[in-house]
Design a protein around this motif. Structure first.
Motif, PDB file in Angstrom:
ATOM      1  N   ARG A 106      10.822   9.009  -1.872  1.00 13.08           N
ATOM      2  CA  ARG A 106      10.478   8.965  -0.449  1.00 13.08           C
ATOM      3  C   ARG A 106       9.366   9.965  -0.139  1.00 13.08           C
ATOM      4  NH1 ARG A 106      15.746  10.776   1.523  1.00 13.08           N
ATOM      5  NH2 ARG A 106      15.027  10.631   3.671  1.00 13.08           N
ATOM      6  N   PHE A 107       9.467  11.162  -0.717  1.00 16.85           N
ATOM      7  CA  PHE A 107       8.436  12.180  -0.490  1.00 16.85           C
ATOM      8  C   PHE A 107       7.067  11.676  -0.951  1.00 16.85           C
ATOM      9  CE2 PHE A 107       5.621  15.473  -1.963  1.00 16.85           C
ATOM     10  CZ  PHE A 107       5.642  16.414  -0.936  1.00 16.85           C
ATOM     11  N   ALA A 108       7.020  11.034  -2.122  1.00 16.43           N
ATOM     12  CA  ALA A 108       5.741  10.594  -2.680  1.00 16.43           C
ATOM     13  C   ALA A 108       4.993   9.690  -1.712  1.00 16.43           C
ATOM     14  CB  ALA A 108       5.974   9.880  -4.016  1.00 16.43           C
ATOM     15  N   ALA A 109       5.672   8.681  -1.191  1.00 14.83           N
ATOM     16  CA  ALA A 109       5.030   7.753  -0.255  1.00 14.83           C
ATOM     17  C   ALA A 109       4.641   8.458   1.038  1.00 14.83           C
ATOM     18  CB  ALA A 109       5.956   6.577   0.042  1.00 14.83           C
TER      19      ALA A 109
ATOM     20  N   GLY B 178      -1.924   4.273  11.412  1.00 14.58           N
ATOM     21  CA  GLY B 178      -2.097   3.680  12.729  1.00 14.58           C
ATOM     22  C   GLY B 178      -0.960   2.744  13.092  1.00 14.58           C
ATOM     23  N   ALA B 179      -0.638   2.681  14.385  1.00 13.90           N
ATOM     24  CA  ALA B 179       0.501   1.871  14.853  1.00 13.90           C
ATOM     25  C   ALA B 179       0.334   0.399  14.516  1.00 13.90           C
ATOM     26  CB  ALA B 179       0.673   2.056  16.362  1.00 13.90           C
ATOM     27  N   SER B 180      -0.886  -0.115  14.552  1.00 18.97           N
ATOM     28  CA  SER B 180      -1.117  -1.540  14.281  1.00 18.97           C
ATOM     29  C   SER B 180      -1.835  -1.760  12.956  1.00 18.97           C
ATOM     30  CB  SER B 180      -1.928  -2.158  15.426  1.00 18.97           C
ATOM     31  OG  SER B 180      -3.172  -1.486  15.568  1.00 18.97           O
ATOM     32  N   GLU B 181      -1.759  -0.786  12.073  1.00 16.98           N
ATOM     33  CA  GLU B 181      -2.482  -0.861  10.805  1.00 16.98           C
ATOM     34  C   GLU B 181      -1.869  -1.912   9.873  1.00 16.98           C
ATOM     35  OE1 GLU B 181      -4.794   2.352   7.995  1.00 16.98           O
ATOM     36  OE2 GLU B 181      -3.360   3.011   9.495  1.00 16.98           O
ATOM     37  N   THR B 182      -2.728  -2.666   9.207  1.00 17.14           N
ATOM     38  CA  THR B 182      -2.263  -3.714   8.304  1.00 17.14           C
ATOM     39  C   THR B 182      -1.881  -3.123   6.946  1.00 17.14           C
ATOM     40  OG1 THR B 182      -4.469  -4.167   7.397  1.00 17.14           O
ATOM     41  CG2 THR B 182      -3.816  -5.375   9.404  1.00 17.14           C
ATOM     42  N   VAL B 183      -1.151  -3.908   6.183  1.00 21.35           N
ATOM     43  CA  VAL B 183      -0.794  -3.493   4.829  1.00 21.35           C
ATOM     44  C   VAL B 183      -2.047  -3.236   4.008  1.00 21.35           C
ATOM     45  CG1 VAL B 183       0.261  -4.272   2.671  1.00 21.35           C
ATOM     46  CG2 VAL B 183       1.445  -4.660   4.843  1.00 21.35           C
TER      47      VAL B 183
ATOM     48  N   ALA C 129       3.135  -1.973   1.920  1.00 19.81           N
ATOM     49  CA  ALA C 129       4.001  -2.812   2.750  1.00 19.81           C
ATOM     50  C   ALA C 129       5.291  -2.068   3.091  1.00 19.81           C
ATOM     51  CB  ALA C 129       4.308  -4.121   2.044  1.00 19.81           C
ATOM     52  N   ILE C 130       5.856  -1.389   2.103  1.00 15.91           N
ATOM     53  CA  ILE C 130       7.080  -0.615   2.333  1.00 15.91           C
ATOM     54  C   ILE C 130       6.805   0.527   3.303  1.00 15.91           C
ATOM     55  CG2 ILE C 130       8.774   0.917   1.245  1.00 15.91           C
ATOM     56  CD1 ILE C 130       8.441  -0.836  -1.300  1.00 15.91           C
ATOM     57  N   ARG C 131       5.672   1.192   3.100  1.00 14.29           N
ATOM     58  CA  ARG C 131       5.330   2.322   3.969  1.00 14.29           C
ATOM     59  C   ARG C 131       5.066   1.865   5.397  1.00 14.29           C
ATOM     60  NH1 ARG C 131       6.854   6.599   5.425  1.00 14.29           N
ATOM     61  NH2 ARG C 131       5.439   8.259   5.965  1.00 14.29           N
TER      62      ARG C 131
ATOM     63  N   ARG D 106      -6.839   2.765   2.644  1.00 17.00           N
ATOM     64  CA  ARG D 106      -7.088   4.108   3.192  1.00 17.00           C
ATOM     65  C   ARG D 106      -6.313   5.203   2.477  1.00 17.00           C
ATOM     66  NH1 ARG D 106      -6.769   6.642   7.943  1.00 17.00           N
ATOM     67  NH2 ARG D 106      -4.905   5.581   8.701  1.00 17.00           N
ATOM     68  N   PHE D 107      -5.106   4.869   1.990  1.00 17.37           N
ATOM     69  CA  PHE D 107      -4.253   5.906   1.426  1.00 17.37           C
ATOM     70  C   PHE D 107      -4.098   5.819  -0.095  1.00 17.37           C
ATOM     71  CE2 PHE D 107      -3.011   5.464   5.867  1.00 17.37           C
ATOM     72  CZ  PHE D 107      -3.026   6.787   6.290  1.00 17.37           C
ATOM     73  N   GLY D 108      -4.744   4.831  -0.705  1.00 19.49           N
ATOM     74  CA  GLY D 108      -4.681   4.736  -2.166  1.00 19.49           C
ATOM     75  C   GLY D 108      -3.331   4.319  -2.688  1.00 19.49           C
ATOM     76  N   LEU D 109      -2.668   3.378  -1.974  1.00 21.08           N
ATOM     77  CA  LEU D 109      -1.372   2.860  -2.397  1.00 21.08           C
ATOM     78  C   LEU D 109      -1.527   1.443  -2.923  1.00 21.08           C
ATOM     79  CD1 LEU D 109       0.887   3.895   0.645  1.00 21.08           C
ATOM     80  CD2 LEU D 109       0.489   5.166  -1.460  1.00 21.08           C
ATOM     81  N   SER D 110      -0.581   1.022  -3.757  1.00 22.86           N
ATOM     82  CA  SER D 110      -0.521  -0.388  -4.131  1.00 22.86           C
ATOM     83  C   SER D 110      -0.149  -1.192  -2.895  1.00 22.86           C
ATOM     84  CB  SER D 110       0.524  -0.607  -5.227  1.00 22.86           C
ATOM     85  OG  SER D 110       1.828  -0.390  -4.695  1.00 22.86           O
ATOM     86  N   LEU D 111      -0.413  -2.490  -2.915  1.00 28.74           N
ATOM     87  CA  LEU D 111      -0.058  -3.329  -1.772  1.00 28.74           C
ATOM     88  C   LEU D 111       1.442  -3.308  -1.518  1.00 28.74           C
ATOM     89  CD1 LEU D 111      -2.437  -6.393  -2.262  1.00 28.74           C
ATOM     90  CD2 LEU D 111      -2.504  -4.734  -0.391  1.00 28.74           C
TER      91      LEU D 111
END
Length: 207
Positions: A130-133, A143-148, A163-165, A154-159
Protein backbone atom coordinates in the motif's frame (compact mmCIF):
# COMPACT_ATOMS: atom_id res chain seq x y z
CA UNK A 1 1.79 -7.72 15.98
CA UNK A 2 1.79 -3.98 15.30
CA UNK A 3 -1.41 -1.99 14.95
CA UNK A 4 -3.07 -1.93 11.53
CA UNK A 5 -2.36 1.38 9.77
CA UNK A 6 -5.14 3.07 7.83
CA UNK A 7 -4.70 4.40 4.30
CA UNK A 8 -4.90 7.95 5.69
CA UNK A 9 -2.00 7.21 8.04
CA UNK A 10 0.12 5.71 5.27
CA UNK A 11 -0.72 8.68 3.02
CA UNK A 12 0.62 10.99 5.75
CA UNK A 13 3.79 8.93 6.28
CA UNK A 14 4.47 8.91 2.53
CA UNK A 15 3.86 12.65 2.26
CA UNK A 16 6.23 13.41 5.16
CA UNK A 17 8.96 11.32 3.55
CA UNK A 18 8.48 13.07 0.19
CA UNK A 19 8.72 16.43 1.98
CA UNK A 20 11.83 15.39 3.90
CA UNK A 21 13.51 14.44 0.63
CA UNK A 22 12.38 17.58 -1.18
CA UNK A 23 10.19 15.68 -3.66
CA UNK A 24 6.77 16.64 -2.30
CA UNK A 25 5.24 17.48 -5.71
CA UNK A 26 7.43 15.47 -8.13
CA UNK A 27 5.54 13.45 -10.76
CA UNK A 28 6.89 10.99 -11.51
CA UNK A 29 9.17 10.85 -8.51
CA UNK A 30 12.75 9.81 -9.35
CA UNK A 31 13.18 6.64 -7.31
CA UNK A 32 16.94 6.45 -7.82
CA UNK A 33 17.27 10.03 -6.54
CA UNK A 34 15.05 9.06 -3.59
CA UNK A 35 17.35 6.17 -2.61
CA UNK A 36 20.52 8.19 -3.08
CA UNK A 37 19.26 11.20 -1.12
CA UNK A 38 17.81 9.11 1.70
CA UNK A 39 21.15 7.35 2.05
CA UNK A 40 22.76 10.75 2.66
CA UNK A 41 20.05 12.08 5.00
CA UNK A 42 19.49 9.01 7.17
CA UNK A 43 22.04 7.04 9.14
CA UNK A 44 19.48 4.22 9.28
CA UNK A 45 19.23 3.68 5.53
CA UNK A 46 21.56 2.54 2.78
CA UNK A 47 21.14 0.51 -0.35
CA UNK A 48 23.26 -1.74 -2.50
CA UNK A 49 22.91 -3.78 -5.67
CA UNK A 50 23.69 -7.46 -6.08
CA UNK A 51 23.84 -9.62 -9.17
CA UNK A 52 20.65 -11.54 -9.89
CA UNK A 53 22.69 -14.69 -9.22
CA UNK A 54 23.44 -13.57 -5.63
CA UNK A 55 19.78 -12.66 -4.97
CA UNK A 56 18.04 -15.50 -6.85
CA UNK A 57 14.73 -15.72 -5.00
CA UNK A 58 13.82 -12.08 -4.49
CA UNK A 59 13.71 -8.91 -6.55
CA UNK A 60 14.76 -6.87 -3.52
CA UNK A 61 15.21 -7.14 0.23
CA UNK A 62 15.05 -4.93 3.32
CA UNK A 63 17.13 -5.81 6.40
CA UNK A 64 16.01 -3.60 9.29
CA UNK A 65 18.89 -4.62 11.60
CA UNK A 66 21.44 -3.44 9.04
CA UNK A 67 19.30 -0.61 7.66
CA UNK A 68 20.04 -2.05 4.24
CA UNK A 69 17.96 -2.28 1.08
CA UNK A 70 19.32 -4.70 -1.49
CA UNK A 71 18.23 -4.60 -5.13
CA UNK A 72 18.89 -7.20 -7.78
CA UNK A 73 20.97 -5.76 -10.60
CA UNK A 74 18.06 -6.17 -13.05
CA UNK A 75 15.75 -4.26 -10.69
CA UNK A 76 18.42 -1.58 -10.11
CA UNK A 77 18.74 -1.07 -13.87
CA UNK A 78 14.95 -1.06 -14.16
CA UNK A 79 14.71 1.75 -11.59
CA UNK A 80 17.24 3.77 -13.59
CA UNK A 81 15.24 3.11 -16.77
CA UNK A 82 12.01 4.08 -14.92
CA UNK A 83 10.27 0.75 -15.51
CA UNK A 84 6.99 0.72 -13.53
CA UNK A 85 7.54 -2.70 -11.93
CA UNK A 86 11.08 -1.87 -10.80
CA UNK A 87 9.92 1.48 -9.40
CA UNK A 88 7.15 -0.29 -7.47
CA UNK A 89 9.63 -2.86 -6.14
CA UNK A 90 11.98 -0.15 -4.84
CA UNK A 91 9.06 1.78 -3.32
CA UNK A 92 7.81 -1.43 -1.66
CA UNK A 93 11.13 -2.01 0.11
CA UNK A 94 11.27 1.68 0.97
CA UNK A 95 7.91 1.15 2.65
CA UNK A 96 9.41 -1.35 5.09
CA UNK A 97 11.91 1.34 6.14
CA UNK A 98 9.37 4.18 6.29
CA UNK A 99 6.88 2.11 8.28
CA UNK A 100 9.47 0.86 10.77
CA UNK A 101 9.13 -2.83 9.98
CA UNK A 102 11.55 -5.16 11.72
CA UNK A 103 13.48 -8.19 10.54
CA UNK A 104 14.31 -9.11 6.96
CA UNK A 105 11.63 -8.60 4.32
CA UNK A 106 11.84 -9.82 0.73
CA UNK A 107 10.05 -8.72 -2.42
CA UNK A 108 9.92 -12.40 -3.34
CA UNK A 109 9.56 -13.87 -6.80
CA UNK A 110 7.74 -16.79 -5.13
CA UNK A 111 5.98 -16.22 -1.82
CA UNK A 112 7.65 -18.09 1.05
CA UNK A 113 5.86 -19.78 3.93
CA UNK A 114 6.21 -16.81 6.28
CA UNK A 115 4.66 -14.42 3.77
CA UNK A 116 1.74 -16.79 3.32
CA UNK A 117 1.02 -17.83 6.88
CA UNK A 118 2.65 -15.59 9.51
CA UNK A 119 0.18 -12.83 10.39
CA UNK A 120 2.76 -10.15 11.28
CA UNK A 121 4.72 -10.73 8.06
CA UNK A 122 1.56 -10.76 5.96
CA UNK A 123 0.43 -7.48 7.53
CA UNK A 124 3.79 -5.79 6.96
CA UNK A 125 3.97 -6.96 3.35
CA UNK A 126 0.43 -5.67 2.79
CA UNK A 127 1.35 -2.32 4.34
CA UNK A 128 4.49 -2.07 2.20
CA UNK A 129 2.46 -2.73 -0.96
CA UNK A 130 0.00 0.00 0.00
CA UNK A 131 2.84 2.39 0.86
CA UNK A 132 4.53 1.80 -2.52
CA UNK A 133 1.50 2.87 -4.55
CA UNK A 134 0.78 5.79 -2.20
CA UNK A 135 4.39 7.03 -2.27
CA UNK A 136 4.54 6.88 -6.07
CA UNK A 137 1.08 8.45 -6.57
CA UNK A 138 -0.03 10.25 -3.38
CA UNK A 139 -3.69 11.18 -3.19
CA UNK A 140 -2.94 14.89 -2.87
CA UNK A 141 -1.36 14.86 -6.34
CA UNK A 142 -3.93 12.70 -8.16
CA UNK A 143 -6.61 14.79 -9.87
CA UNK A 144 -10.24 14.10 -8.96
CA UNK A 145 -11.21 13.34 -12.58
CA UNK A 146 -7.87 11.91 -13.69
CA UNK A 147 -7.99 8.91 -16.02
CA UNK A 148 -6.15 5.65 -15.50
CA UNK A 149 -3.96 6.47 -18.51
CA UNK A 150 -3.06 9.87 -17.07
CA UNK A 151 -2.19 8.40 -13.66
CA UNK A 152 -0.04 5.76 -15.34
CA UNK A 153 1.82 8.35 -17.42
CA UNK A 154 2.23 11.06 -14.77
CA UNK A 155 3.27 8.81 -11.90
CA UNK A 156 5.17 6.05 -13.68
CA UNK A 157 2.77 3.23 -12.78
CA UNK A 158 1.62 0.26 -14.81
CA UNK A 159 -1.93 0.56 -16.12
CA UNK A 160 -3.05 -2.10 -13.63
CA UNK A 161 -1.48 -0.26 -10.69
CA UNK A 162 -2.89 3.05 -11.97
CA UNK A 163 -6.42 1.61 -12.13
CA UNK A 164 -6.15 0.34 -8.55
CA UNK A 165 -4.73 3.65 -7.38
CA UNK A 166 -7.51 5.60 -9.12
CA UNK A 167 -10.14 3.64 -7.17
CA UNK A 168 -8.21 4.02 -3.88
CA UNK A 169 -8.01 7.80 -4.30
CA UNK A 170 -11.71 7.98 -5.25
CA UNK A 171 -12.53 5.97 -2.12
CA UNK A 172 -10.57 8.39 0.08
CA UNK A 173 -12.40 11.34 -1.52
CA UNK A 174 -15.80 9.70 -0.99
CA UNK A 175 -15.00 9.00 2.65
CA UNK A 176 -13.83 12.58 3.20
CA UNK A 177 -17.10 13.99 1.80
CA UNK A 178 -19.40 11.31 3.18
CA UNK A 179 -20.42 10.14 -0.29
CA UNK A 180 -21.38 6.57 -1.05
CA UNK A 181 -19.89 4.70 -3.98
CA UNK A 182 -22.28 4.39 -6.92
CA UNK A 183 -23.76 0.92 -7.24
CA UNK A 184 -22.85 -1.07 -10.37
CA UNK A 185 -25.70 -1.16 -12.95
CA UNK A 186 -26.22 -4.89 -12.42
CA UNK A 187 -26.76 -4.39 -8.69
CA UNK A 188 -29.17 -1.51 -9.33
CA UNK A 189 -31.21 -3.69 -11.72
CA UNK A 190 -31.28 -6.53 -9.21
CA UNK A 191 -32.50 -4.28 -6.38
CA UNK A 192 -35.11 -2.65 -8.63
CA UNK A 193 -36.50 -6.04 -9.61
CA UNK A 194 -36.61 -7.07 -5.93
CA UNK A 195 -38.45 -3.88 -5.03
CA UNK A 196 -40.97 -4.46 -7.82
CA UNK A 197 -41.63 -7.93 -6.41
CA UNK A 198 -42.58 -6.28 -3.13
CA UNK A 199 -39.40 -7.15 -1.23
CA UNK A 200 -38.06 -4.65 1.30
CA UNK A 201 -35.21 -2.62 -0.25
CA UNK A 202 -33.74 0.12 1.97
CA UNK A 203 -31.04 1.24 -0.48
CA UNK A 204 -31.83 4.51 -2.25
CA UNK A 205 -31.79 3.69 -5.96
CA UNK A 206 -30.91 6.22 -8.68
CA UNK A 207 -33.75 7.54 -10.88
Amino acid sequence: MSRYRTDDEIEEIAKRLRMRLGFERDTPIDMMAVLQKLQVLSACFRFERLTDFKLPDAEAQWDAAQGLMTLRESVYQGVIAEHPRARMTAAHELGHFALGHSGVRNRSLVKNAAEKFVSAVKQEEFEARRFAAIFLAPAYLVGASETVESISSRFGLSLEAAAIRQEEVAKLARRATGQMRELPPGVVDFLRAAKERGEKVTTVLPD
